[in-house]
Design a protein around this motif. Structure first.
Motif, mmCIF file in Angstrom:
data_model
loop_
_atom_site.group_PDB
_atom_site.id
_atom_site.type_symbol
_atom_site.label_atom_id
_atom_site.label_comp_id
_atom_site.label_asym_id
_atom_site.label_seq_id
_atom_site.Cartn_x
_atom_site.Cartn_y
_atom_site.Cartn_z
ATOM 1 N N GLN A 55 -6.498 40.733 15.734
ATOM 2 C CA GLN A 55 -6.836 40.254 14.398
ATOM 3 C C GLN A 55 -7.054 41.420 13.467
ATOM 4 N N SER A 56 -6.527 41.291 12.263
ATOM 5 C CA SER A 56 -6.796 42.216 11.170
ATOM 6 C C SER A 56 -6.962 41.367 9.914
ATOM 7 N N GLU A 57 -7.127 41.988 8.778
ATOM 8 C CA GLU A 57 -7.234 41.184 7.560
ATOM 9 C C GLU A 57 -5.897 40.539 7.197
ATOM 10 N N ASN A 58 -4.804 41.030 7.777
ATOM 11 C CA ASN A 58 -3.471 40.525 7.450
ATOM 12 C C ASN A 58 -3.001 39.381 8.327
ATOM 13 N N ILE A 59 -3.448 39.344 9.587
ATOM 14 C CA ILE A 59 -2.951 38.345 10.521
ATOM 15 C C ILE A 59 -3.937 38.124 11.670
ATOM 16 N N LEU A 60 -3.938 36.905 12.182
ATOM 17 C CA LEU A 60 -4.666 36.578 13.407
ATOM 18 C C LEU A 60 -3.621 36.100 14.406
ATOM 19 N N LEU A 61 -3.653 36.658 15.610
ATOM 20 C CA LEU A 61 -2.788 36.218 16.700
ATOM 21 C C LEU A 61 -3.671 35.727 17.838
ATOM 22 N N GLY A 62 -3.338 34.572 18.362
ATOM 23 C CA GLY A 62 -4.155 34.014 19.434
ATOM 24 C C GLY A 62 -3.340 33.187 20.396
ATOM 25 N N VAL A 63 -4.004 32.749 21.447
ATOM 26 C CA VAL A 63 -3.426 31.843 22.427
ATOM 27 C C VAL A 63 -4.265 30.571 22.419
ATOM 28 N N HIS A 64 -3.580 29.426 22.334
ATOM 29 C CA HIS A 64 -4.239 28.136 22.458
ATOM 30 C C HIS A 64 -3.713 27.476 23.725
ATOM 31 N N CYS A 65 -4.620 26.987 24.546
ATOM 32 C CA CYS A 65 -4.268 26.361 25.830
ATOM 33 C C CYS A 65 -4.734 24.910 25.812
ATOM 34 N N PHE A 66 -3.773 23.992 25.939
ATOM 35 C CA PHE A 66 -4.033 22.560 25.891
ATOM 36 C C PHE A 66 -3.838 21.964 27.282
ATOM 37 N N THR A 67 -4.839 21.271 27.802
ATOM 38 C CA THR A 67 -4.642 20.518 29.031
ATOM 39 C C THR A 67 -4.025 19.169 28.656
ATOM 40 N N THR A 68 -3.608 18.410 29.639
ATOM 41 C CA THR A 68 -2.971 17.117 29.396
ATOM 42 C C THR A 68 -3.836 16.244 28.492
ATOM 43 N N GLY A 69 -3.224 15.736 27.434
ATOM 44 C CA GLY A 69 -3.905 14.836 26.516
ATOM 45 C C GLY A 69 -4.677 15.511 25.397
ATOM 46 N N GLN A 70 -4.910 16.810 25.494
ATOM 47 C CA GLN A 70 -5.657 17.484 24.427
ATOM 48 C C GLN A 70 -4.775 17.652 23.193
ATOM 49 N N SER A 71 -5.428 17.643 22.037
ATOM 50 C CA SER A 71 -4.675 17.805 20.796
ATOM 51 C C SER A 71 -5.486 18.570 19.770
ATOM 52 N N GLN A 72 -4.767 19.087 18.830
ATOM 53 C CA GLN A 72 -5.362 19.683 17.641
ATOM 54 C C GLN A 72 -5.008 18.716 16.516
ATOM 55 N N PRO A 73 -5.995 18.013 15.958
ATOM 56 C CA PRO A 73 -5.688 16.984 14.969
ATOM 57 C C PRO A 73 -5.025 17.579 13.730
ATOM 58 N N ILE A 74 -4.433 16.708 12.968
ATOM 59 C CA ILE A 74 -3.744 17.146 11.761
ATOM 60 C C ILE A 74 -4.730 17.873 10.840
ATOM 61 N N HIS A 75 -4.274 19.010 10.341
ATOM 62 C CA HIS A 75 -5.099 19.833 9.464
ATOM 63 C C HIS A 75 -4.184 20.719 8.621
ATOM 64 N N ILE A 76 -4.769 21.417 7.657
ATOM 65 C CA ILE A 76 -4.008 22.341 6.817
ATOM 66 C C ILE A 76 -4.747 23.672 6.727
ATOM 67 N N HIS A 77 -4.016 24.684 6.345
ATOM 68 C CA HIS A 77 -4.579 25.991 6.033
ATOM 69 C C HIS A 77 -4.153 26.320 4.612
ATOM 70 N N VAL A 78 -5.091 26.259 3.682
ATOM 71 C CA VAL A 78 -4.790 26.576 2.291
ATOM 72 C C VAL A 78 -4.697 28.093 2.150
ATOM 73 N N GLY A 79 -3.575 28.577 1.660
ATOM 74 C CA GLY A 79 -3.391 30.015 1.446
ATOM 75 C C GLY A 79 -3.052 30.786 2.709
ATOM 76 N N GLU A 80 -2.795 30.093 3.820
ATOM 77 C CA GLU A 80 -2.477 30.749 5.093
ATOM 78 C C GLU A 80 -1.290 30.046 5.746
ATOM 79 N N ASP A 81 -0.279 30.816 6.112
ATOM 80 C CA ASP A 81 0.833 30.294 6.890
ATOM 81 C C ASP A 81 0.448 30.349 8.368
ATOM 82 N N LYS A 82 1.010 29.423 9.160
ATOM 83 C CA LYS A 82 0.702 29.381 10.587
ATOM 84 C C LYS A 82 1.976 29.140 11.376
ATOM 85 N N PHE A 83 2.039 29.746 12.567
ATOM 86 C CA PHE A 83 3.118 29.400 13.478
ATOM 87 C C PHE A 83 2.556 29.158 14.857
ATOM 88 N N TYR A 84 3.288 28.353 15.621
ATOM 89 C CA TYR A 84 3.045 28.137 17.042
ATOM 90 C C TYR A 84 4.325 28.568 17.753
#
Length: 113
Positions: A30-59
């Motif tokens: 992580q720096s002020e320019n970008i955050l890189l991370g790992v997200h680990c989902f077990t069966t059935g887990q989800s990240q609900p619908i959301h937005i990032h205002v002023g931030e682009d995101k990729f998976y």
């Protein structure tokens, strides 16, 4: 997000984990320019619908597969697939498979900076 002190060469395998109550998240870098991370989902887990205002995101799907929504589009994505969610566009992800879903995420600029 869990934060470890990685160097400049990072093996995401060292950051994989699970939590039966929520999506496991670990910060790779992580720096002020970008955050890189790992997200680990077990069966059935989800990240609900959301937005990032002023931030682009990729998976970027590293392992497993999942069901992604970006705006009004829905798609299953597996290893090697990139899912792009520009700033302010609603997005979500669900692991709808038996194996873990592990994704590299990036958010720019970094949240909170």
């Amino acid at each position: 997000m869990d934060t470890k002190e990685p160097g400049y060469f990072i093996d995401y395998h060292a950051f994989i984990g699970s939590d039966e109550n929520k999506v496991f998240k670990a910060t790779l870098a992580q720096s002020e320019n970008i955050l890189l991370g790992v997200h680990c989902f077990t069966t059935g887990q989800s990240q609900p619908i959301h937005i990032h205002v002023g931030e682009d995101k990729f998976y970027f799907v590293l392992e497993g597969s999942g069901y992604f929504q970006v705006g009004d589009e829905f798609h299953n994505a597996g290893p090697g697939m990139l899912v792009w969610a520009p700033s302010s566009l609603p997005h979500s992800v669900t692991n709808n498979n038996a194996e873990p879903l592990i994704v590299l995420i990036g958010i720019a600029p970094s949240p909170g900076h």
